[in-house]
Motif scaffolding. Sequence first.
Motif, PDB file in Angstrom:
ATOM      1  N   VAL A 238     -94.006  20.192-115.398  1.00 35.90           N
ATOM      2  CA  VAL A 238     -95.114  21.070-115.026  1.00 35.90           C
ATOM      3  C   VAL A 238     -94.750  22.545-115.173  1.00 35.90           C
ATOM      4  CG1 VAL A 238     -96.758  21.714-113.238  1.00 35.90           C
ATOM      5  CG2 VAL A 238     -96.023  19.326-113.438  1.00 35.90           C
ATOM      6  N   THR A 241     -94.172  23.642-118.793  1.00 30.08           N
ATOM      7  CA  THR A 241     -95.445  23.682-119.518  1.00 30.08           C
ATOM      8  C   THR A 241     -96.250  24.911-119.120  1.00 30.08           C
ATOM      9  OG1 THR A 241     -95.488  21.253-119.607  1.00 30.08           O
ATOM     10  CG2 THR A 241     -97.551  22.397-120.064  1.00 30.08           C
ATOM     11  N   LEU A 242     -96.213  25.262-117.835  1.00 29.32           N
ATOM     12  CA  LEU A 242     -96.890  26.479-117.381  1.00 29.32           C
ATOM     13  C   LEU A 242     -96.286  27.709-118.063  1.00 29.32           C
ATOM     14  CD1 LEU A 242     -98.692  28.182-115.524  1.00 29.32           C
ATOM     15  CD2 LEU A 242     -96.941  27.935-113.747  1.00 29.32           C
ATOM     16  N   TRP A 256    -104.627  28.273-114.310  1.00 32.34           N
ATOM     17  CA  TRP A 256    -103.579  28.135-113.295  1.00 32.34           C
ATOM     18  C   TRP A 256    -103.977  27.168-112.184  1.00 32.34           C
ATOM     19  CZ3 TRP A 256    -104.723  29.364-108.289  1.00 32.34           C
ATOM     20  CH2 TRP A 256    -105.804  30.218-108.050  1.00 32.34           C
ATOM     21  N   PHE A 259    -102.656  23.755-112.949  1.00 37.00           N
ATOM     22  CA  PHE A 259    -101.233  23.659-112.618  1.00 37.00           C
ATOM     23  C   PHE A 259    -101.012  23.649-111.103  1.00 37.00           C
ATOM     24  CE2 PHE A 259    -101.110  25.324-116.961  1.00 37.00           C
ATOM     25  CZ  PHE A 259    -100.148  24.493-117.532  1.00 37.00           C
ATOM     26  N   CYS A 286     -98.349  16.927-119.157  1.00 40.81           N
ATOM     27  CA  CYS A 286     -99.560  17.624-118.739  1.00 40.81           C
ATOM     28  C   CYS A 286    -100.648  17.401-119.792  1.00 40.81           C
ATOM     29  CB  CYS A 286     -99.289  19.119-118.573  1.00 40.81           C
ATOM     30  SG  CYS A 286     -98.051  19.527-117.319  1.00 40.81           S
ATOM     31  N   LEU A 291    -104.771  23.261-120.401  1.00 48.26           N
ATOM     32  CA  LEU A 291    -103.828  24.365-120.185  1.00 48.26           C
ATOM     33  C   LEU A 291    -104.542  25.709-120.074  1.00 48.26           C
ATOM     34  CD1 LEU A 291    -100.951  23.375-122.649  1.00 48.26           C
ATOM     35  CD2 LEU A 291    -101.402  22.567-120.309  1.00 48.26           C
TER      36      LEU A 291
END
Length: 308
Positions: A238, A241-242, A256, A259, A286, A291
């Motif tokens: 996670v 990927t963020l 966001w 996430f 994810c 995203l």
Amino acid sequence: MSAVTQKPKTFKLRALHSQKKFGVAGKSCEEVLRKGCLRLQHPRRRGARASHHWPDLAGLVFQKPHAGLIQAARQLLSDERAPLRQKLLADLLHTVSENIAAETRAEDPPWFEGLEARFRNKSGYLRYSCESRIRSYLREVTSCASLVGGEAQEEYQRIVGAMCRKLQEARYHGSYFDRGAKAGGRLCTPEGWFSCQGPFDVDDCASRHSINPYSNRESRVLFSTWNLDHIIEKRRTVVPTLAAAVRGAQGREVDWEYFYGLLFTSENLKLVHIACHKKTTHHRRCDPSRLYRARAAPRRKRPARKRP
């Protein structure tokens, strides 16, 4: 009392975690056990036996726990050498020390042994315990700002700030461990029973692990070994990927809140017994379609009306 009495005695029995009781009469502990197992449709183990002390204990088990029961169980435990029976007696002593309904320090002082004086009720402490876990996740996310270099780091920190404010509004989701919270906001029953949700890769716990940390001090301590396990792994998946989404935004707005759900909520968290906590790589990703926030479609201007 002898193993076989002259007149049948009646005992109140109930299944584990059930409040419904029923009466069983018998002249011996063996007869009571046989009838009880038949009524509960529970198979008897081969080789099970009863000593002359156990009927006395059985009569106390199904009444309100008191000093006589505890004393009898402790005496049996001190003289018992069979490992299985030792465990049964130890479990019994653990059970009768439960004070589930009590909530305050005044009602159940032993539950609060070892805790700071500022904790005045059980729900408050367990809410704090959950908040502490969630706060630790936030610290991990914050510490990974170094994964994003240059100008993107400022955007990453902005996102972390937004997550922090949302967590503060949600009181760090401490309601998950609070039996007084509304249904849907807690992970337990109104009485405080938690059930293991099973490993990340299955839908349920095959061992049916359960615990009530509100019951006694030992259960409270044991509950601290249960995990809030991320299905999609926090540190391996996670957060990287963020960070990658922030670096590669190219003018797009990172979602966001997606996430946030993965990092801090039951959307991606499972409460699991330590035996069900698999520490292997989860191999879950994810959702690449989530995203970034979808761009709002531009509004079309209405054509001007022609004057007649």
